[in-house]
Design a protein around this motif. Structure first.
Motif, PDB file in Angstrom:
ATOM      1  N   ASP A   1       9.922   7.434   4.063  1.00 22.43           N
ATOM      2  CA  ASP A   1       9.970   6.229   3.263  1.00 22.43           C
ATOM      3  C   ASP A   1      10.731   5.157   4.036  1.00 22.43           C
ATOM      4  O   ASP A   1      11.801   5.423   4.576  1.00 22.43           O
ATOM      5  CB  ASP A   1      10.641   6.503   1.909  1.00 22.43           C
ATOM      6  CG  ASP A   1      10.252   5.487   0.862  1.00 22.43           C
ATOM      7  OD1 ASP A   1       9.906   4.346   1.226  1.00 22.43           O
ATOM      8  OD2 ASP A   1      10.290   5.823  -0.324  1.00 22.43           O
TER       9      ASP A   1
ATOM     10  N   GLU B   1       0.844  -1.192   0.000  1.00 23.57           N
ATOM     11  CA  GLU B   1       0.000   0.000   0.000  1.00 23.57           C
ATOM     12  C   GLU B   1       0.883   1.247   0.000  1.00 23.57           C
ATOM     13  O   GLU B   1       2.024   1.223   0.462  1.00 23.57           O
ATOM     14  CB  GLU B   1      -0.883   0.026   1.243  1.00 23.57           C
ATOM     15  CG  GLU B   1      -1.881  -1.106   1.300  1.00 23.57           C
ATOM     16  CD  GLU B   1      -2.787  -1.009   2.514  1.00 23.57           C
ATOM     17  OE1 GLU B   1      -2.863   0.072   3.121  1.00 23.57           O
ATOM     18  OE2 GLU B   1      -3.417  -2.023   2.839  1.00 23.57           O
ATOM     19  N   TYR B   2       0.307   2.325  -0.512  1.00 24.30           N
ATOM     20  CA  TYR B   2       1.007   3.607  -0.480  1.00 24.30           C
ATOM     21  C   TYR B   2       1.205   4.038   0.963  1.00 24.30           C
ATOM     22  O   TYR B   2       0.388   3.750   1.832  1.00 24.30           O
ATOM     23  CB  TYR B   2       0.177   4.681  -1.193  1.00 24.30           C
ATOM     24  CG  TYR B   2       0.175   4.578  -2.699  1.00 24.30           C
ATOM     25  CD1 TYR B   2       1.261   5.008  -3.446  1.00 24.30           C
ATOM     26  CD2 TYR B   2      -0.918   4.053  -3.379  1.00 24.30           C
ATOM     27  CE1 TYR B   2       1.261   4.930  -4.828  1.00 24.30           C
ATOM     28  CE2 TYR B   2      -0.934   3.971  -4.763  1.00 24.30           C
ATOM     29  CZ  TYR B   2       0.164   4.412  -5.478  1.00 24.30           C
ATOM     30  OH  TYR B   2       0.157   4.333  -6.845  1.00 24.30           O
ATOM     31  N   LYS B   3       2.294   4.762   1.225  1.00 27.60           N
ATOM     32  CA  LYS B   3       2.492   5.323   2.553  1.00 27.60           C
ATOM     33  C   LYS B   3       1.607   6.557   2.708  1.00 27.60           C
ATOM     34  O   LYS B   3       1.138   7.124   1.723  1.00 27.60           O
ATOM     35  CB  LYS B   3       3.966   5.666   2.786  1.00 27.60           C
ATOM     36  CG  LYS B   3       4.531   6.759   1.900  1.00 27.60           C
ATOM     37  CD  LYS B   3       6.014   6.953   2.164  1.00 27.60           C
ATOM     38  CE  LYS B   3       6.614   8.023   1.304  1.00 27.60           C
ATOM     39  NZ  LYS B   3       6.280   9.366   1.699  1.00 27.60           N
TER      40      LYS B   3
ATOM     41  N   THR C   1      -2.807   3.853 -11.544  1.00 23.64           N
ATOM     42  CA  THR C   1      -1.900   3.578 -10.428  1.00 23.64           C
ATOM     43  C   THR C   1      -2.622   3.346  -9.107  1.00 23.64           C
ATOM     44  O   THR C   1      -2.194   3.835  -8.068  1.00 23.64           O
ATOM     45  CB  THR C   1      -0.888   4.737 -10.284  1.00 23.64           C
ATOM     46  OG1 THR C   1      -1.611   5.942 -10.018  1.00 23.64           O
ATOM     47  CG2 THR C   1      -0.055   4.896 -11.541  1.00 23.64           C
TER      48      THR C   1
ATOM     49  N   PHE D   1       0.008   0.216  -5.194  1.00 18.62           N
ATOM     50  CA  PHE D   1       1.306   0.782  -4.835  1.00 18.62           C
ATOM     51  C   PHE D   1       2.398   0.402  -5.840  1.00 18.62           C
ATOM     52  O   PHE D   1       3.109   1.268  -6.361  1.00 18.62           O
ATOM     53  CB  PHE D   1       1.692   0.333  -3.419  1.00 18.62           C
ATOM     54  CG  PHE D   1       3.141   0.509  -3.086  1.00 18.62           C
ATOM     55  CD1 PHE D   1       3.683   1.763  -2.918  1.00 18.62           C
ATOM     56  CD2 PHE D   1       3.969  -0.599  -2.956  1.00 18.62           C
ATOM     57  CE1 PHE D   1       5.034   1.924  -2.617  1.00 18.62           C
ATOM     58  CE2 PHE D   1       5.310  -0.448  -2.658  1.00 18.62           C
ATOM     59  CZ  PHE D   1       5.840   0.816  -2.492  1.00 18.62           C
TER      60      PHE D   1
END
Length: 181
Positions: A71, A63-65, A97, A100
């Protein structure tokens, strides 16, 4: 001595179950490996995510942060997206997109991060014209796509997958080659 940082990304296709061995092979070649998965692949590997994180020394991401979060991974020297499913290849080429890993490889084009993809699709999916168009689009943007060429992935008939025959060695060799270029 390390070869650099390899982002190893995988979609939900049977060869994804071989990732621990692929990570070990890459590490033996000097790579610092960070593992990213599509949400479906992460569900498939749910029972082994902690072990894979321990093996890489980095959190496994699917998953995206959140905005503002640091990071958790070092910057990539090369990305290897394998196995890359029909959905992932087509989403990437079209710029969708929502996952992730597809977002990272789409952005890698603009960041000029060397990227290799090896599809894993059955022969029925391979008949869909979108796949060839998407592979051509990715190649035009500088992505090394290992498909239907010597050492790359060749589709099997639907329902007759051979995950142990997936050409992981060719994928890792191609990642090493593009990282050095």
């Amino acid at each position: 001595m390390t070869s650099g940082t390899l982002y190893l990304f995988g979609s939900a296709a049977p060869p994804v179950f071989e990732l621990a061995g692929v990570i070990e092979t890459a590490q033996a070649d000097g790579w610092d490996v960070c593992l990213g998965l599509t949400p479906s692949a992460a569900r498939w590997l749910d029972d082994s995510l902690d072990e894979l994180a321990a093996l890489t020394g980095h959190p496994v991401r699917s998953e995206y942060k959140r905005p503002g979060e640091d990071d958790a991974w070092p910057k990539a020297d090369v990305i290897l997206f394998a196995p890359a499913t029909f959905n992932s290849i087509n989403s990437w080429a079209a710029g969708f997109t929502s996952s992730f890993v597809v977002g990272v490889v789409a952005e890698a084009i603009g960041k000029e991060i060397p990227t290799v993809a090896m599809p894993c699709v059955n022969a029925a999916y391979a008949q869909h014209r979108a796949l060839d168009r998407s592979i051509a689009e990715l190649r035009e943007q500088g992505i090394a796509v290992l498909y239907k060429e010597e050492g790359g992935f060749t589709p099997n008939p639907a329902g007759s997958g051979k995950p142990k025959a997936y050409p992981w060695a060719a994928a890792l060799a191609a990642a090493k080659k593009v990282a050095r270029a």
